[in-house]
Design an enzyme around this catalytic site. Structure first.
Site, PDB file in Angstrom:
ATOM      1  N   GLU A 280     -15.681 -32.829 -98.529  1.00 61.22           N
ATOM      2  CA  GLU A 280     -15.850 -31.936 -97.375  1.00 61.22           C
ATOM      3  C   GLU A 280     -15.643 -30.449 -97.666  1.00 61.22           C
ATOM      4  O   GLU A 280     -14.792 -29.802 -97.047  1.00 61.22           O
ATOM      5  CB  GLU A 280     -14.917 -32.382 -96.241  1.00 61.22           C
ATOM      6  CG  GLU A 280     -15.245 -33.759 -95.718  1.00 61.22           C
ATOM      7  CD  GLU A 280     -14.339 -34.196 -94.567  1.00 61.22           C
ATOM      8  OE1 GLU A 280     -13.332 -33.511 -94.305  1.00 61.22           O
ATOM      9  OE2 GLU A 280     -14.636 -35.220 -93.935  1.00 61.22           O
TER      10      GLU A 280
ATOM     11  N   GLU B 190     -17.578 -41.562 -94.461  1.00 60.98           N
ATOM     12  CA  GLU B 190     -16.481 -41.699 -93.498  1.00 60.98           C
ATOM     13  C   GLU B 190     -17.045 -41.918 -92.098  1.00 60.98           C
ATOM     14  O   GLU B 190     -17.996 -41.243 -91.697  1.00 60.98           O
ATOM     15  CB  GLU B 190     -15.579 -40.454 -93.489  1.00 60.98           C
ATOM     16  CG  GLU B 190     -14.800 -40.215 -94.767  1.00 60.98           C
ATOM     17  CD  GLU B 190     -13.890 -39.003 -94.656  1.00 60.98           C
ATOM     18  OE1 GLU B 190     -13.581 -38.588 -93.509  1.00 60.98           O
ATOM     19  OE2 GLU B 190     -13.477 -38.456 -95.695  1.00 60.98           O
TER      20      GLU B 190
END
Length: 831
Positions: free
Chosen positions: A597, A702
C-alpha cells in the site's frame, strides 16, 4: 458502474441508488475528491484526506481530546539551589551557640581561624601546615604537664621521707623499733612510686594521639561567633562529603547539635542522618575512632578485595558460560530471560557448549530464544544474502498439497485458470493495533502508544521479550493446519524491514521475526500452502499509517530522507531476494511482494513506478522466479490500463477492496451491499485482470466481511467510528444505513461475541463474504484480511469459520454472484 477500491468514495452519502449507477468505471479522475462532509476519502485503519493538487503528506486531524498536539509533557525541572543561600546557612551555623561548656573549653578560636586561613585548594589544610601545627601545639601542651607531674612526684617523695623520719624519732609504741620499715618495705614503696611514674609516662605518650583524635572533631564554634569557610565547588578527591546541616536548625540553637569540621553534625544527629541514608559514620562520641575509609589499613584491605574480585568475577563468568548451561536451559548468556517459556523443551539434553562462545547470547543462540519448537538447533553461522539460515533443516518435502483441488507444491499452480484462495497473517510479524489491542490498551492516551514504533520505544529493554512472546503465541502450527482444513491454499505473510535490519535510532525489535517468518514458511510447506511474501513496512514508511510501523509522515521517496530510504528499501530487497531465490523456496514462495500500500495519492506517481521497475529487475536478477506484485497505490484502477505497460514479466497487480472505509458504501443496507459486489466489483475485477481492456493479472490481496468500522482501534488508536459519528473532530456525521431515518446505529451488536450473533446476521456475513470470493475469483484470486484477531470477530477468518459464518471449505461456497440473494430474516439495518 463500479466504485472499486477501499479508497474510492463515489457513492458517499447518496440515498438515490440511481446516482450510483450513473457513475462510469472509465472515469480517469480519482473520483474521490469532493469536500462534502460525507464525501471525504477514508482508508483502512486511517483517516486520510488528500488534495489532488499537491503531493504533500496527509494531514492527520488527531483528536485533540485524546492526543495533545504539543510536545511531550515537559520534564519536571531539577530543583535550583541557591549557592549563596547555602553559604549564608553555613555562616549562621557558625554563629549558633554551643551549649556544652566542655566543648567551649576545648575550643581554640584563634587556632581555628588560622587553620582555615591555611586551607589548600581542596578546602582543607595542607599536610605540611597540619604537621607543623600539631607539633607546635603538642610541645606547648607538654611543658605545663611536665611541670605538674614533677611537682606531684616531689611532694609524694617528701611525704614518704617525712613519714619514715617520724617513725624513727617517735617513742610511741606504735612507732617503736618493732614497726620500723625494713629495707624490703622501702624498696617496695619505691617500686610503687616507679610504677606510678611509668603509668604517667604511658599516659603522656598516649596523650598526643588522643589529642589528635579530639582535634579531628574539635568544634569550630566557640564562645565567640565564627563563620565557616565556604565549601569548595567540588569535593577534593579522598575527602569525605560532609552532610550539610540545615541552617535553620542551627539557628534555633538546639543544645544537642554538634558541628563537625566539614559541615556535618555530631553524634546527636547521627541517628537522623542514618535514616536519611546520607551518613555513613559509626562514631558514638567526639572521641570515637574516625570512619573506616579514613584508616590506612582499611584502604589496604579494600584494595586487596578489589584485586581479588577483579580476578574472580571474570573467571566465574567464563566458567559459567562453559559449564553452567546443562542445568539452565535458558542460558546464562541469554539476553532475554526465557525460563518461563513453555516452548523450549527441545533444548532438553542439549549442551550449550555446542554453540561457539562467540555466538552465545547472539541472535543465533537458541538458548536466548523464547520458542525453539520445530527449529533445527544445530548451530550454523551460514548466511545467504547476509541473512542467517540458522533454524532451518537441510532437507524438505514439496510433495504436499492442502486439498485435492490444487496441485502439490512441486507442480506449478495454475494461476489464471484457478483462483487463489488465501488468507493474510496480519498483526503477527508486523503488529497492528486493531488486531492485537492487548499490546496497546493498557496505556493512556497521553502515552501516545499508537503503533509498533511507539510501542517498542515505550517497552524499552523489555521490547524484545514482549514482542517475541507475541510472535510465539499469536500464530502456531495449529493455525496452518486449520488453514488447510478450511480449504485455503495460499498464505500472505506480513513482515517488515526490521526482520532484516534496523537503522539509526529505530526502536524496533531487530531480526527476531526473521526466524519466525522462516518457520512459518516451513509450516506452509508441510501443509501444502503456497506463500505470498508481503513487506508491510519499509524504511521511512510508504504511507504513514500504523501498519507500516510508524504512523505519521511518509518518509519513503518523500522528504529529507526520501532518497536515502529509497536506497535502503532496494538494499532490503537485494538481501531477501537472494535468500528466497534459493532452490528450497522455488515451489513454496510463489508470489513476491515489493511494498504494501504505497500511498500514491500523496507520493509522486512516477517515482513510485520507477522504483517498482528497479526493484523488480533487481529481485529477478537475483533469481526470484515468483510473481512480483505491485500495489495499485489507491489510484483508480482504470488508470492502471496505461501504467507500467513496459513492465518486466511475471507481475501481478494487487488491489485491496473494502466497503467500510468508503463513506458512500458503508451506508448501504445489507442487500445493496451484496449487489454492489456482484454487479460492480465483479465486472471491474474481471476487466482489470485482462491485458486487452485492463492491466493484466490482478489479485485482491486484502478484503473482509466486516460491514462496520466498529472494531477497537480499527481507525487508529484513540479514534472513533464513522458508524456512530465519532470518527472526526468537529464532525458528528453518522455513516450507517439508518442515519437519516433511525433508529440510531450502534457498535454494540457488531462488537458482540459471535455466539450472540443472530442467524440472520450470520447468514448475511457469510453471503457477503462469498459474494466477494466470487467477484475476486474472476481474476487471479484473493487473500482474506486476516486469519486471526484477538477480538475483532468480523476481521478473523478463523473466528468466522469456527462460528459458522464462513463456508466450511473455501472452495465450496454456498453462494456465488448470479444466485438469488437470500433473505436475512428480520435483521435490522443499524448493525
Amino acid at each position: 458502474m463500479p466504485s472499486h477500491s477501499r479508497s474510492r468514495d463515489r457513492y458517499r452519502s447518496e440515498r438515490d441508488p440511481s446516482r450510483r449507477y450513473r457513475e462510469v468505471y472509465d472515469d480517469d479522475d480519482d473520483d474521490d475528491f469532493d469536500y462534502h462532509p460525507r464525501e471525504r476519502r477514508r482508508y483502512r485503519r486511517d483517516d486520510y484526506q488528500h488534495d489532488i493538487r499537491s503531493h504533500e503528506s496527509p494531514n492527520y486531524n488527531d483528536d485533540l481530546n485524546e492526543y495533545d498536539a504539543a510536545a511531550e509533557d515537559p520534564a519536571v525541572p531539577l530543583r535550583s539551589h541557591d549557592v549563596e543561600g547555602r553559604r549564608r546557612e553555613r555562616s549562621r551555623a557558625g554563629e549558633s551557640p554551643i551549649a556544652s561548656p566542655s566543648r567551649r573549653d576545648r575550643n581554640r578560636g584563634g587556632e581555628e581561624y588560622r587553620r582555615h586561613g591555611t586551607y589548600g585548594d581542596g578546602g582543607s589544610p595542607t599536610r605540611a601546615m597540619r604537621d607543623r601545627r600539631h607539633r607546635s601545639r603538642d610541645g606547648q601542651r607538654a611543658r605545663p604537664r611536665d611541670m605538674d607531674r614533677e611537682a606531684r612526684r616531689q611532694r609524694r617523695r617528701e611525704r614518704a621521707r617525712g613519714a619514715a623520719a617520724m617513725k624513727h624519732k617517735s617513742s610511741d609504741s606504735t612507732n617503736s623499733g618493732s614497726h620500723l620499715l625494713s629495707a624490703d618495705a622501702l624498696a617496695k614503696l619505691r617500686s610503687h612510686y616507679d610504677e606510678e611514674d611509668q603509668r604517667e609516662r604511658s599516659q603522656e605518650q598516649e596523650q598526643p594521639r588522643m589529642e589528635s583524635k579530639r582535634q579531628r572533631k574539635r568544634p569550630i564554634v566557640g564562645d565567640e561567633p565564627q563563620a565557616l569557610a565556604p565549601f569548595p565547588d567540588e569535593t577534593p578527591r579522598g575527602q569525605s562529603k560532609g552532610r550539610i546541616v540545615s541552617g535553620a536548625y542551627l539557628e534555633e540553637g538546639h543544645p544537642e547539635m554538634e558541628v563537625r569540621h566539614r559541615g556535618g553534625g555530631g553524634p546527636a544527629m547521627e541517628a537522623r542522618w542514618r535514616k536519611e541514608g546520607n551518613w555513613d559514620g559509626t562514631m558514638e562520641g567526639s572521641d570515637a575512632q574516625p570512619p573506616f575509609w579514613k584508616r590506612k589499613k582499611w584502604w589496604i584491605v579494600i584494595g586487596v578485595l578489589v584485586v581479588v574480585l577483579a580476578i574472580v568475577i571474570p573467571v566465574a563468568v567464563v566458567m559459567s558460560k562453559k559449564h553452567g548451561h546443562d542445568d539452565d536451559k535458558s542460558g546464562s548468556s541469554s539476553s532475554v530471560d526465557n525460563s518461563d517459556s513453555p516452548y523450549i523443551s527441545s533444548l532438553d539434553g542439549l549442551s550449550h557448549d555446542s554453540i561457539p562462545e562467540s555466538a552465545q547470547g547472539s541472535i543465533l543462540d537458541p538458548w536466548t530464544w523464547y520458542d525453539t519448537r520445530d527449529f533445527n538447533l544445530t548451530f550454523t553461522n551460514e548466511t545467504v544474502g547476509g541473512l542467517p539460515i540458522m533454524g532451518l533443516n537441510s532437507t524438505w518435502d514439496d510433495s504436499t498439497r492442502p486439498n485435492d483441488n490444487v496441485p502439490p507444491l512441486n507442480e506449478s499452480f495454475p494461476y489464471g485458470s484457478q483462483p487463489i484462495r488465501g488468507v493474510n497473517l496480519g498483526g503477527w510479524l508486523s503488529i497492528e493495533p486493531f488486531i492485537v489491542p492487548s499490546l496497546f490498551e493498557n496505556y493512556s492516551s497521553k502515552d501516545r502508544i499508537i503503533d509498533e514504533y511507539t510501542l517498542c520505544k515505550k517497552l524499552g529493554s523489555s521490547a524484545a521479550s514482549t514482542i517475541e512472546k507475541h510472535y510465539a503465541d499469536f500464530i502456531s502450527e495449529q493455525d496452518f493446519i486449520d488453514m488447510r482444513d478450511a480449504g485455503l491454499d495460499h498464505v500472505r505473510i506480513q513482515f517488515s524491514y526490521w526482520a532484516v535490519t534496523t537503522y539509526d535510532d529505530d526502536p524496533y525489535v531487530a531480526k527476531i521475526s526473521w526466524r519466525y517468518l522462516l518457520r512459518a514458511i516451513e509450516y506452509c510447506r508441510k501443509y501444502g500452502l503456497r506463500v505470498n511474501l508481503d513487506p508491510h513496512g519499509i524504511p521511512g514508511s510508504q504511507n504513514g499509517w500504523n501498519h507500516s510501523g510508524r504512523e505519521g509522515v511518509i518518509g519513503w521517496l518523500n522528504g529529507t530522507d526520501g532518497q536515502l530510504n529509497r536506497q535502503r528499501s532496494l538494499d532490503f530487497h537485494n538481501q531477501i531476494s537472494q535468500f528466497f531465490a534459493q532452490p528450497r523456496y522455488k515451489n513454496v514462495v510463489t508470489i513476491y511482494g515489493l511494498v504494501n500500500e504505497p500511498l500514491m495519492l500523496s507520493l509522486p506517481v512516477e517515482d513510485v513506478l520507477n522504483w517498482t521497475t528497479d526493484a523488480t529487475k533487481l529481485v529477478q536478477k537475483n533469481g526470484i522466479s515468483a510473481y512480483v506484485t505491485v500495489h495499485d497505490g489507491f489510484l483508480n484502477l482504470s488508470k492502471w490500463k496505461q501504467m507500467l505497460k513496459d513492465r518486466p514479466d511475471r507481475m501481478f497487480l494487487d488491489t485491496h477492496q473494502y466497503t467500510i472505509f468508503n463513506t458512500g458504501q458503508i451506508v448501504l443496507n445489507h442487500t445493496d451491499r451484496v449487489k454492489l459486489i456482484c454487479n460492480d466489483w465483479y465486472n471491474m475485477i474481471k476487466e482489470i485482470n485482462t491485458t486487452s481492456a485492463g492491466w493484466g493479472p490482478t489479485i485482491c490481496g486484502e478484503w473482509s466481511q466486516a460491514d462496520t468500522d466498529c472494531a477497537q482501534y480499527l481507525n487508529n488508536v484513540g479514534r472513533g467510528t464513522r458508524w456512530e459519528g465519532t470518527f472526526a473532530i468537529g464532525d458528528s456525521t453518522v455513516y450507517c444505513p439508518t442515519a437519516d431515518t433511525g433508529p440510531t446505529c450502534s457498535c454494540a451488536s457488531a462488537n458482540a461475541p459471535p455466539a450472540d450473533y443472530s442467524d440472520g446476521y450470520k447468514k448475511f456475513l457469510q453471503t457477503y463474504a462469498e459474494a466477494q470470493m466470487s467477484a475476486f475469483g474472476t481474476a487471479q484470486g484473493w487473500f482474506y484480511w486476516t486469519w486471526h484477531t484477538e477480538s475483532a470477530a468480523q476481521w478473523s477468518y478463523k473466528t468466522a469459520w469456527k462460528n459458522g459464518y464462513m463456508p466450511k471449505k473455501a472452495y465450496a461456497p454456498d453462494f456465488k454472484c448470479g444466485d438469488d440473494i437470500p433473505s436475512f430474516g428480520d435483521l435490522p439495518e443499524y448493525y
